[in-house]
Write a protein that holds these residues in place. Structure first.
Motif, PDB file in Angstrom:
ATOM      1  N   ARG A   1      -6.465   4.581  -4.922  1.00  0.00           N
ATOM      2  CA  ARG A   1      -5.500   5.532  -4.381  1.00  0.00           C
ATOM      3  C   ARG A   1      -5.501   5.448  -2.858  1.00  0.00           C
ATOM      4  NH1 ARG A   1      -3.599   9.100  -8.067  1.00  0.00           N
ATOM      5  NH2 ARG A   1      -2.907  10.534  -6.471  1.00  0.00           N
ATOM      6  N   LEU A   2      -4.323   5.204  -2.312  1.00  0.00           N
ATOM      7  CA  LEU A   2      -4.172   5.150  -0.861  1.00  0.00           C
ATOM      8  C   LEU A   2      -3.342   6.353  -0.471  1.00  0.00           C
ATOM      9  CD1 LEU A   2      -3.255   1.387  -0.552  1.00  0.00           C
ATOM     10  CD2 LEU A   2      -5.498   2.428  -0.649  1.00  0.00           C
TER      11      LEU A   2
ATOM     12  N   LYS B   1      -3.460  -9.105  13.109  1.00  0.00           N
ATOM     13  CA  LYS B   1      -3.071  -7.718  12.916  1.00  0.00           C
ATOM     14  C   LYS B   1      -1.658  -7.647  12.333  1.00  0.00           C
ATOM     15  CE  LYS B   1      -6.907  -6.411  14.861  1.00  0.00           C
ATOM     16  NZ  LYS B   1      -8.025  -5.907  14.028  1.00  0.00           N
ATOM     17  N   LEU B   2      -1.542  -7.040  11.151  1.00  0.00           N
ATOM     18  CA  LEU B   2      -0.240  -6.918  10.497  1.00  0.00           C
ATOM     19  C   LEU B   2       0.485  -5.640  10.898  1.00  0.00           C
ATOM     20  CD1 LEU B   2      -1.161  -8.107   6.882  1.00  0.00           C
ATOM     21  CD2 LEU B   2       0.013  -9.395   8.663  1.00  0.00           C
ATOM     22  N   VAL B   3      -0.272  -4.647  11.360  1.00  0.00           N
ATOM     23  CA  VAL B   3       0.349  -3.380  11.760  1.00  0.00           C
ATOM     24  C   VAL B   3       0.709  -3.487  13.238  1.00  0.00           C
ATOM     25  CG1 VAL B   3       0.124  -0.879  11.821  1.00  0.00           C
ATOM     26  CG2 VAL B   3      -1.064  -2.190  10.060  1.00  0.00           C
ATOM     27  N   SER B   4       1.935  -3.889  13.497  1.00  0.00           N
ATOM     28  CA  SER B   4       2.398  -4.110  14.863  1.00  0.00           C
ATOM     29  C   SER B   4       3.752  -3.441  15.049  1.00  0.00           C
ATOM     30  CB  SER B   4       2.525  -5.611  15.142  1.00  0.00           C
ATOM     31  OG  SER B   4       3.508  -6.182  14.284  1.00  0.00           O
TER      32      SER B   4
ATOM     33  N   ARG C   1       2.254 -11.710   2.801  1.00  0.00           N
ATOM     34  CA  ARG C   1       3.504 -11.849   2.049  1.00  0.00           C
ATOM     35  C   ARG C   1       4.042 -10.492   1.608  1.00  0.00           C
ATOM     36  NH1 ARG C   1       4.134 -15.915  -2.572  1.00  0.00           N
ATOM     37  NH2 ARG C   1       2.097 -15.184  -3.261  1.00  0.00           N
ATOM     38  N   PHE C   2       3.155  -9.531   1.373  1.00  0.00           N
ATOM     39  CA  PHE C   2       3.608  -8.172   1.076  1.00  0.00           C
ATOM     40  C   PHE C   2       4.482  -7.649   2.213  1.00  0.00           C
ATOM     41  CE2 PHE C   2       2.900  -3.627   1.877  1.00  0.00           C
ATOM     42  CZ  PHE C   2       3.370  -3.075   0.698  1.00  0.00           C
ATOM     43  N   ILE C   3       4.014  -7.849   3.444  1.00  0.00           N
ATOM     44  CA  ILE C   3       4.788  -7.417   4.608  1.00  0.00           C
ATOM     45  C   ILE C   3       6.072  -8.240   4.726  1.00  0.00           C
ATOM     46  CG2 ILE C   3       4.822  -7.286   7.125  1.00  0.00           C
ATOM     47  CD1 ILE C   3       3.116  -5.137   5.925  1.00  0.00           C
TER      48      ILE C   3
ATOM     49  N   ALA D   1       1.016   1.586   3.217  1.00  0.00           N
ATOM     50  CA  ALA D   1       0.327   0.304   3.373  1.00  0.00           C
ATOM     51  C   ALA D   1      -0.117   0.088   4.813  1.00  0.00           C
ATOM     52  CB  ALA D   1       1.244  -0.831   2.922  1.00  0.00           C
ATOM     53  N   PHE D   2       0.711   0.494   5.780  1.00  0.00           N
ATOM     54  CA  PHE D   2       0.330   0.337   7.187  1.00  0.00           C
ATOM     55  C   PHE D   2      -0.987   1.059   7.478  1.00  0.00           C
ATOM     56  CE2 PHE D   2       5.040  -0.262   8.393  1.00  0.00           C
ATOM     57  CZ  PHE D   2       4.906  -1.637   8.350  1.00  0.00           C
ATOM     58  N   TYR D   3      -1.115   2.282   6.973  1.00  0.00           N
ATOM     59  CA  TYR D   3      -2.342   3.035   7.232  1.00  0.00           C
ATOM     60  C   TYR D   3      -3.540   2.401   6.537  1.00  0.00           C
ATOM     61  CZ  TYR D   3      -0.184   6.835   9.796  1.00  0.00           C
ATOM     62  OH  TYR D   3       0.438   7.575  10.769  1.00  0.00           O
TER      63      TYR D   3
END
Length: 514
Positions: free
Chosen positions: A380-381, A283-286, A235-237, A268-270
């Motif tokens: 921390r990201l 996979k959310l990073v597409s 849902r964040f994405i 967030a992607f990383y």
């Protein structure tokens, strides 16, 4: 004194004087500016008074015939501005002003507009509520009950209109329906769930104000961060994608929020890549998620000078992500077309350092990501989660779409200078990529240093180079034109008049680069 200045002065007497003596139009548009800088939005006198919370000025303007239904440039009427608190100094609903506008007799508010106002102020309270016993929750229930009563207990009944034409992003984000009756509302309050009420508040604001309204856009962006705190990555994405889509239809979105949203998604992607490498889930990073973020930076760069450095860092980091994916020919074309536009965009440079996309890719760090973080229980990201710089892959694809290999920053550094300063050596892939693109090996920066000078600047490195015969062959990479320029610069000690006769004037600048 004009009407805008009178309202912002805080003196109702000044406002009365400008209207009665100066014959100012109470329904004109007022633009706030300082030192030649215009501040958004373009208000009406009444929306400006609501924004500043001036009850006495609002009453005077109403008495003088100010139109209560006239919106500002962001589509907010005085009533909806008081209901949402958007742009106001308190950032909260102002019930005193809300009631004053709603109950004034000069221009009766229509029934549907009253219902919308009650639903909006209730939604704003629910957005801020955390329990079912606090002040915000109680006020939210109070106004939504009033809206339900006015909608269903007065003839004719006015059912809630369905939102038609929802985009794919909106359908994915809004997986639930908006409550439609008082019974549903009461049942929802008995089994209180903070997340459920926030979604209902979002649905209400989206239905009434639409996705192109700044208030809706900020609500979506804020709720996306809330989803991250709930560990709901999907849902964040989804809500960030919807917020990005809405930002494209907002005529003048908040430049700072747009830049921060792009950076937040990039970070967030990383982080998600790290999570997904340890799981077998979806996979959310597409490409479908990363590419829209890159595309949005094009518009943000055109509008934004304050956060341009941050946005350039985002473009480079997103490009690292996309170059690491297995793209179809169609996806590759879409990706490179976007980069082509970004490279040619006049605003694609950092005004403080003068670095463009290529020079950013040649640098050792992304400053915006070194100090950035996405908060989730103080986790921390930051820098260590992002793509490594310098990046030969990004340099290569930027050169492919037409980036200038000889572009310089304010200090006169080319990509080669920055690569050497970043610790790259003559044999590295990144340096060789620039060589093959025809960059001038012997171009000097404002300190008069070439790439080779920087290589030999350090004594230890100089000794290693000499012992291992690591040299930049002057006949391998520079063009004959560059070698001639170097010879003229070093050995052409001619009088000025002779130099001007022998050397064409259009070559002077080129020669002085060597």
């Amino acid at each position: 004194m004009d009407l805008c200045t009178a309202i912002t002065s805080g003196s109702v007497d000044n406002v009365r004087h400008v209207i009665e003596v100066g014959k100012a139009d109470v329904n004109t548009t007022v633009i706030m500016s300082s030192h030649g800088i215009t501040f958004e939005p373009v208000n009406t006198p009444l929306t400006l008074a609501v924004q500043l919370g001036r009850l006495d000025v609002i009453q005077l303007l109403l008495d003088k015939g100010a139109n209560v239904n006239q919106p500002n440039s962001e589509g907010l009427t005085p009533l909806t501005m008081a209901a949402t608190g958007f742009r106001t100094e308190s950032h909260k609903p102002n019930e005193e002003i809300f009631r004053l506008i709603l109950e004034q007799a000069g221009q009766p508010i229509g029934r549907q507009s009253q219902i919308d106002a009650f639903e909006l102020i209730g939604a704003t309270y629910f957005k801020n509520s955390t329990t079912n016993s606090g002040f915000s929750f109680e006020r939210g229930m109070f106004y939504w009950r009033k809206a339900m009563a006015l909608r269903y207990e007065v003839e004719p009944v006015l059912p809630k209109p369905a939102v038609v034409g929802l985009s794919e992003c909106a359908r994915k984000a809004f997986a639930v329906s908006e409550i439609d009756t008082l019974e549903e509302l009461e049942n929802l309050s008995l089994f209180y769930n903070n997340d459920t009420f926030k979604v209902q508040a979002l649905l209400t604001s989206y239905r009434i104000l639409g996705g192109s309204n700044c208030w809706t856009w900020l609500l979506l962006s804020s709720y996306a961060v809330f989803c991250w705190k709930l560990d709901d990555r999907q849902r964040f994405i989804d809500y960030n994608m919807l917020a990005l889509e809405c930002s494209l239809s907002v005529e003048d979105p908040f430049v700072y929020e747009s830049a921060h949203m792009i950076r937040r998604l990039t970070l967030a992607f990383y982080f998600l890549i790290t999570e997904e490498s340890n799981s077998d889930g979806k996979k959310l990073v597409s490409f479908a998620n990363v590419m829209p973020v890159l595309s949005t930076t094009f518009r943000s760069l055109k509008m934004n000078s304050i956060y341009r450095s941050e946005l350039l860092d985002c473009v480079v980091q997103l490009t690292i992500l996309l170059t690491s994916m297995d793209l179809t020919p169609e996806q590759s074309f879409q990706f490179k077309s976007c980069l082509y536009q970004l490279v040619r965009l006049e605003e694609s440079f950092d005004p403080s350092s003068g670095r463009n996309l290529l020079l950013t890719a040649c640098s050792s760090t992304s400053p915006s990501f070194r100090r950035a973080f996405l908060s989730k229980e103080n986790l921390r990201l930051g820098f260590h989660h992002c793509g490594k710089l310098p990046s030969a892959q990004v340099i290569s694809v930027l050169l492919e779409v037409g980036a200038d290999p000889d572009s310089t920053d304010k200090a006169g550094n080319t990509g080669l200078h920055l690569l050497i300063k970043s610790g790259e050596r003559e044999s590295s892939t990144a340096v060789r990529t620039l060589f093959q693109a025809g960059t001038h090996v012997d171009q000097t920066n404002k300190d008069g240093e070439t790439m080779t000078d920087l290589l030999y600047k350090d004594y230890t490195l100089s000794r290693i180079c000499e012992e291992n015969k690591i040299l930049v062959n002057p006949l391998q990479f520079p063009s004959l034109k560059c070698l001639c320029a170097r010879a003229v610069r070093r050995y052409g000690n001619l009088p000025d008049d002779a130099r001007h006769r022998l050397v064409p004037s259009d070559l002077f600048d080129f020669i002085h680069l060597h």
